[in-house]
Design a protein around this motif. Sequence first.
Motif, mmCIF file in Angstrom:
data_model
loop_
_atom_site.group_PDB
_atom_site.id
_atom_site.type_symbol
_atom_site.label_atom_id
_atom_site.label_comp_id
_atom_site.label_asym_id
_atom_site.label_seq_id
_atom_site.Cartn_x
_atom_site.Cartn_y
_atom_site.Cartn_z
ATOM 1 N N MET A 217 5.911 1.200 1.284
ATOM 2 C CA MET A 217 5.505 2.298 0.410
ATOM 3 C C MET A 217 4.283 1.910 -0.422
ATOM 4 N N LYS A 218 4.207 0.662 -0.823
ATOM 5 C CA LYS A 218 3.053 0.232 -1.612
ATOM 6 C C LYS A 218 1.788 0.194 -0.774
ATOM 7 N N GLU A 219 1.879 -0.191 0.500
ATOM 8 C CA GLU A 219 0.697 -0.202 1.384
ATOM 9 C C GLU A 219 0.276 1.214 1.775
ATOM 10 N N ALA A 220 1.234 2.112 1.923
ATOM 11 C CA ALA A 220 0.892 3.485 2.339
ATOM 12 C C ALA A 220 0.213 4.271 1.225
ATOM 13 N N ASP A 221 0.519 3.978 -0.005
ATOM 14 C CA ASP A 221 -0.054 4.714 -1.134
ATOM 15 C C ASP A 221 -0.979 3.793 -1.907
ATOM 16 N N PRO A 222 -2.313 4.058 -1.890
ATOM 17 C CA PRO A 222 -3.223 3.172 -2.634
ATOM 18 C C PRO A 222 -3.013 3.255 -4.140
ATOM 19 N N GLU A 223 -2.512 4.365 -4.605
ATOM 20 C CA GLU A 223 -2.250 4.517 -6.038
ATOM 21 C C GLU A 223 -0.735 4.456 -6.286
ATOM 22 N N PHE A 224 -0.147 3.396 -5.763
ATOM 23 C CA PHE A 224 1.303 3.242 -5.944
ATOM 24 C C PHE A 224 1.639 3.041 -7.417
ATOM 25 N N TYR A 225 0.822 2.212 -8.114
ATOM 26 C CA TYR A 225 0.941 2.039 -9.553
ATOM 27 C C TYR A 225 -0.124 2.920 -10.210
ATOM 28 N N ARG A 226 0.267 4.117 -10.588
ATOM 29 C CA ARG A 226 -0.686 5.093 -11.099
ATOM 30 C C ARG A 226 -0.927 4.890 -12.583
ATOM 31 N N GLN A 227 -2.109 5.328 -12.968
ATOM 32 C CA GLN A 227 -2.465 5.310 -14.370
ATOM 33 C C GLN A 227 -2.545 6.743 -14.894
ATOM 34 N N ALA A 228 -2.839 6.898 -16.152
ATOM 35 C CA ALA A 228 -2.898 8.230 -16.743
ATOM 36 C C ALA A 228 -4.072 9.031 -16.231
ATOM 37 N N SER A 229 -5.130 8.338 -15.804
ATOM 38 C CA SER A 229 -6.318 9.038 -15.304
ATOM 39 C C SER A 229 -6.237 9.391 -13.824
ATOM 40 N N SER A 230 -5.120 9.037 -13.166
ATOM 41 C CA SER A 230 -4.991 9.303 -11.740
ATOM 42 C C SER A 230 -4.773 10.793 -11.497
ATOM 43 N N LEU A 231 -5.376 11.290 -10.391
ATOM 44 C CA LEU A 231 -5.202 12.697 -10.034
ATOM 45 C C LEU A 231 -3.806 12.968 -9.493
ATOM 46 N N GLN A 232 -3.100 11.909 -9.061
ATOM 47 C CA GLN A 232 -1.743 12.067 -8.552
ATOM 48 C C GLN A 232 -0.676 11.809 -9.636
ATOM 49 N N TYR A 233 -1.104 11.809 -10.887
ATOM 50 C CA TYR A 233 -0.167 11.549 -11.982
ATOM 51 C C TYR A 233 0.869 12.667 -12.060
ATOM 52 N N GLY A 234 2.140 12.315 -12.086
ATOM 53 C CA GLY A 234 3.216 13.286 -12.140
ATOM 54 C C GLY A 234 3.749 13.696 -10.790
ATOM 55 N N LYS A 235 3.126 13.216 -9.723
ATOM 56 C CA LYS A 235 3.590 13.554 -8.385
ATOM 57 C C LYS A 235 4.766 12.650 -8.024
ATOM 58 N N ALA A 236 5.861 13.254 -7.606
ATOM 59 C CA ALA A 236 7.059 12.485 -7.283
ATOM 60 C C ALA A 236 6.913 11.861 -5.915
ATOM 61 N N PRO A 237 7.240 10.571 -5.783
ATOM 62 C CA PRO A 237 7.168 9.931 -4.473
ATOM 63 C C PRO A 237 8.283 10.425 -3.559
ATOM 64 N N VAL A 238 8.101 10.194 -2.292
ATOM 65 C CA VAL A 238 9.110 10.611 -1.313
ATOM 66 C C VAL A 238 10.254 9.596 -1.343
ATOM 67 N N VAL A 239 11.458 10.098 -1.603
ATOM 68 C CA VAL A 239 12.649 9.240 -1.685
ATOM 69 C C VAL A 239 13.637 9.723 -0.648
ATOM 70 N N SER A 240 14.208 8.789 0.085
ATOM 71 C CA SER A 240 15.166 9.151 1.130
ATOM 72 C C SER A 240 16.484 9.612 0.511
ATOM 73 N N ASN A 241 17.235 10.361 1.301
ATOM 74 C CA ASN A 241 18.523 10.862 0.830
ATOM 75 C C ASN A 241 19.524 9.725 0.583
ATOM 76 N N GLU A 242 19.384 8.650 1.329
ATOM 77 C CA GLU A 242 20.279 7.508 1.130
ATOM 78 C C GLU A 242 20.111 6.904 -0.257
ATOM 79 N N LYS A 243 18.858 6.809 -0.732
ATOM 80 C CA LYS A 243 18.609 6.265 -2.072
ATOM 81 C C LYS A 243 19.161 7.196 -3.152
ATOM 82 N N ILE A 244 19.018 8.499 -2.908
ATOM 83 C CA ILE A 244 19.539 9.465 -3.885
ATOM 84 C C ILE A 244 21.059 9.369 -3.972
ATOM 85 N N ASP A 245 21.702 9.212 -2.814
ATOM 86 C CA ASP A 245 23.165 9.086 -2.827
ATOM 87 C C ASP A 245 23.607 7.829 -3.567
#
Length: 297
Positions: free
Chosen positions: A204-232
Amino acid sequence: VHPDCRNASNPYHECSEYCFRVIAQAKREKPNSETDDQFGMAAASNKEEGVDVEQDGSDDILGKEEAGSNVEDVSVPDFANLTGRQKKFFELRLKMNEARKANQTAMVVEKKKTEAPAESRGISKQKWLDERKKKIGKLLDSNGLDMSKAYMLDTQEMAESKYKKWEKEPAPAGWDVFNQKTLYNAYKKRAKNMDVDLDEYNRMKEADPEFYRQASSLQYGKAPVVSNEKIDKMVKELKDREEKSRAFSRRRKFREEKDIDSINDRNEHFNKKIERAFGQYTVEIKNNLERGTALPD
């Protein structure tokens, strides 16, 4: 005990053959009355009719030759040969001896009551500490050490148990329950039971260049994709935490003198919160209701 025995005042003395021989000899040398002669004659024939008596610890009185005897046959006067007055006199003597023994026994019992009671639970804690300190002091002296080096006598198990007690921190109390350190420790305790997949985390860290986002990021507030197994897993952890908190109970001290203004424990806790928030504004209304002055005419 014969009433004319010179050891009759001793409550633990019981006359033997030697005592009766001495009494009989004294009676023959200096007769006092007809009753005394009857007792002296009865003492001479002490082996014909008698009762079993035990010798007590008064060996110094009885003499060396009689110190080894344990049980002797002591005769009593023949009531058939005594007159009514002599019988009554003999019975009075026996009652006096019995009363003397009963008084001595009562004195011993009363003395035991006034003495300090024995320790029912064995040796007290202070005595145990003093004896242990003396024992440790002797061991230290034999090894050429002083009391400041007492820890050198501890074994490995004893030292480990001490270290565990020292490392254990006390539970937070008061406002320390809500400080940052306590909350962080609680988070670590919860995260300890969660399994972490490092391979998935690296992908997940390699797939998303902005894995550790900052406040100035355009993807700020976007929820990452989480599998159903993790949610359970997260839902299961929350339910387990809720069940654990529900099962936890702490016995609190019950105070009989406080006013009862609730119907159950939950209502009591709610009333305390209401009192903290609005108690200062409703004191007068509450007092009027309790006195009955707030009711309409």
